[in-house]
Design a protein around this motif. Structure first.
Motif, PDB file in Angstrom:
ATOM      1  N   TRP A  80      -3.438  -9.515 -11.123  1.00  0.00           N
ATOM      2  CA  TRP A  80      -4.679  -8.811 -11.475  1.00  0.00           C
ATOM      3  C   TRP A  80      -5.802  -9.806 -11.736  1.00  0.00           C
ATOM      4  N   LEU A  81      -5.509 -10.843 -12.546  1.00  0.00           N
ATOM      5  CA  LEU A  81      -6.548 -11.820 -12.880  1.00  0.00           C
ATOM      6  C   LEU A  81      -7.020 -12.558 -11.626  1.00  0.00           C
ATOM      7  N   THR A  82      -6.102 -12.921 -10.759  1.00  0.00           N
ATOM      8  CA  THR A  82      -6.489 -13.614  -9.527  1.00  0.00           C
ATOM      9  C   THR A  82      -7.406 -12.732  -8.688  1.00  0.00           C
ATOM     10  N   ARG A  83      -7.072 -11.455  -8.542  1.00  0.00           N
ATOM     11  CA  ARG A  83      -7.938 -10.522  -7.784  1.00  0.00           C
ATOM     12  C   ARG A  83      -9.322 -10.434  -8.409  1.00  0.00           C
ATOM     13  N   GLU A  84      -9.382 -10.384  -9.744  1.00  0.00           N
ATOM     14  CA  GLU A  84     -10.672 -10.284 -10.422  1.00  0.00           C
ATOM     15  C   GLU A  84     -11.492 -11.565 -10.216  1.00  0.00           C
ATOM     16  N   LEU A  85     -10.845 -12.721 -10.269  1.00  0.00           N
ATOM     17  CA  LEU A  85     -11.557 -13.980 -10.045  1.00  0.00           C
ATOM     18  C   LEU A  85     -12.075 -14.069  -8.604  1.00  0.00           C
ATOM     19  N   VAL A  86     -11.296 -13.595  -7.658  1.00  0.00           N
ATOM     20  CA  VAL A  86     -11.752 -13.563  -6.259  1.00  0.00           C
ATOM     21  C   VAL A  86     -12.971 -12.648  -6.131  1.00  0.00           C
ATOM     22  N   LYS A  87     -12.958 -11.518  -6.815  1.00  0.00           N
ATOM     23  CA  LYS A  87     -14.113 -10.601  -6.783  1.00  0.00           C
ATOM     24  C   LYS A  87     -15.368 -11.286  -7.335  1.00  0.00           C
ATOM     25  N   VAL A  88     -15.203 -12.017  -8.443  1.00  0.00           N
ATOM     26  CA  VAL A  88     -16.352 -12.736  -9.018  1.00  0.00           C
ATOM     27  C   VAL A  88     -16.847 -13.775  -8.011  1.00  0.00           C
ATOM     28  N   ALA A  89     -15.924 -14.515  -7.401  1.00  0.00           N
ATOM     29  CA  ALA A  89     -16.320 -15.523  -6.410  1.00  0.00           C
ATOM     30  C   ALA A  89     -17.030 -14.865  -5.228  1.00  0.00           C
ATOM     31  N   ASN A  90     -16.551 -13.727  -4.786  1.00  0.00           N
ATOM     32  CA  ASN A  90     -17.212 -13.020  -3.681  1.00  0.00           C
ATOM     33  C   ASN A  90     -18.615 -12.564  -4.075  1.00  0.00           C
ATOM     34  N   SER A  91     -18.792 -12.184  -5.324  1.00  0.00           N
ATOM     35  CA  SER A  91     -20.084 -11.681  -5.804  1.00  0.00           C
ATOM     36  C   SER A  91     -21.097 -12.788  -6.033  1.00  0.00           C
ATOM     37  N   CYS A  92     -20.639 -13.932  -6.487  1.00  0.00           N
ATOM     38  CA  CYS A  92     -21.555 -14.981  -6.949  1.00  0.00           C
ATOM     39  C   CYS A  92     -21.698 -16.179  -6.017  1.00  0.00           C
ATOM     40  N   CYS A  93     -20.662 -16.523  -5.319  1.00  0.00           N
ATOM     41  CA  CYS A  93     -20.687 -17.810  -4.613  1.00  0.00           C
ATOM     42  C   CYS A  93     -20.030 -17.740  -3.237  1.00  0.00           C
ATOM     43  N   GLN A  94     -20.320 -16.684  -2.517  1.00  0.00           N
ATOM     44  CA  GLN A  94     -19.818 -16.499  -1.145  1.00  0.00           C
ATOM     45  C   GLN A  94     -18.312 -16.731  -1.040  1.00  0.00           C
ATOM     46  N   GLY A  95     -17.573 -16.348  -2.067  1.00  0.00           N
ATOM     47  CA  GLY A  95     -16.125 -16.455  -2.031  1.00  0.00           C
ATOM     48  C   GLY A  95     -15.568 -17.846  -2.260  1.00  0.00           C
ATOM     49  N   ARG A  96     -16.420 -18.790  -2.621  1.00  0.00           N
ATOM     50  CA  ARG A  96     -15.938 -20.166  -2.839  1.00  0.00           C
ATOM     51  C   ARG A  96     -15.153 -20.232  -4.148  1.00  0.00           C
ATOM     52  N   LEU A  97     -13.867 -20.446  -4.018  1.00  0.00           N
ATOM     53  CA  LEU A  97     -12.975 -20.524  -5.166  1.00  0.00           C
ATOM     54  C   LEU A  97     -11.952 -21.613  -4.883  1.00  0.00           C
ATOM     55  N   VAL A  98     -11.826 -22.542  -5.804  1.00  0.00           N
ATOM     56  CA  VAL A  98     -10.841 -23.624  -5.688  1.00  0.00           C
ATOM     57  C   VAL A  98      -9.857 -23.434  -6.829  1.00  0.00           C
ATOM     58  N   SER A  99      -8.579 -23.349  -6.501  1.00  0.00           N
ATOM     59  CA  SER A  99      -7.546 -23.183  -7.520  1.00  0.00           C
ATOM     60  C   SER A  99      -6.646 -24.403  -7.522  1.00  0.00           C
ATOM     61  N   ALA A 123     -13.944  -7.600  -1.473  1.00  0.00           N
ATOM     62  CA  ALA A 123     -14.226  -6.860  -2.704  1.00  0.00           C
ATOM     63  C   ALA A 123     -15.071  -7.717  -3.631  1.00  0.00           C
ATOM     64  N   THR A 124     -16.011  -7.076  -4.319  1.00  0.00           N
ATOM     65  CA  THR A 124     -16.885  -7.791  -5.240  1.00  0.00           C
ATOM     66  C   THR A 124     -16.675  -7.289  -6.662  1.00  0.00           C
ATOM     67  N   TYR A 125     -17.071  -8.107  -7.597  1.00  0.00           N
ATOM     68  CA  TYR A 125     -16.929  -7.779  -9.016  1.00  0.00           C
ATOM     69  C   TYR A 125     -17.963  -6.725  -9.398  1.00  0.00           C
TER      70      TYR A 125
END
Length: 190
Positions: free
Chosen positions: A76-95, A128-130
């Motif tokens: 759930w948390l990973t999906r939510e973080l991906v949504k935030v990344a999609n909303s704010c920074c064109q999906g750029r997420l480094v884990s 999906a976006t946040y």
């Protein structure tokens, strides 16, 4: 980016604490949903860096039985973080894998299962976006469910008190149930 009212050069931290021993995965999710994710979204990062630690897992002895989350919580948390990344920074997420230290397990450790869950969510492409409104709806549903549980408990307690624990049937049971439900309506304001 910067959040409204936050100095651009200052530290940006959202400090939440989960009190006392005992497993509290619902509280963990609530803090993420109601405090951390909205603050992260409001900050509007250019890229999202995740230090992925899994020591809050209920089977990881390092956390001494505190938080107690499981793989579905991490998913759930990973999906939510991906949504935030999609909303704010064109999906750029480094884990980056941080930790989670119980590597022993029957077959596969909680650590390995948590990492696999996290990576599987990251590997699932989504646009999906946040949406803060989703959190509001989820919070209201949670509060309503809690009210229903309290009302049901109160109704049972009231029936036990009125009838001294005896089984009641027919019209008497219906009257007692209606009285308890009416009284439980007062719980809405607690």
């Amino acid at each position: 980016g910067t959040a409204e009212g936050v100095p651009p050069n200052g530290p940006h931290a959202v400090n939440v604490g989960i009190p006392g021993p005992g497993r509290k995965p619902k509280l963990w999710r609530r803090y993420w949903r109601d405090a951390i994710l909205p603050a992260l979204y409001a900050f509007k990062p250019d890229v999202l860096f995740v230090s992925a630690g899994f020591d809050a897992h209920r089977r990881d002895e390092l956390n001494c039985g505190y938080v107690g989350v499981t793989e579905p919580d991490y998913a759930w948390l990973t999906r939510e973080l991906v949504k935030v990344a999609n909303s704010c920074c064109q999906g750029r997420l480094v884990s980056v894998l941080e930790g989670g230290y119980r590597t022993q397990g029957y077959g596969v450790s909680a650590f390995a299962r948590s990492v696999a869950t996290h990576v599987a969510e990251l590997a699932c492409p989504t646009r999906a976006t946040y949406d803060v409104a989703e959190a509001v709806v989820e919070r209201r549903q949670e509060e309503e469910a809690q009210r229903r549980r309290r009302a049901e408990h109160y109704s049972q307690q009231l029936q036990m008190h009125i009838y001294g624990g005896k089984t009641i049937e027919g019209d008497t049971a219906a009257i007692a149930s209606a009285a308890a439900a009416a009284a439980a309506g007062c719980l809405r304001w607690l």
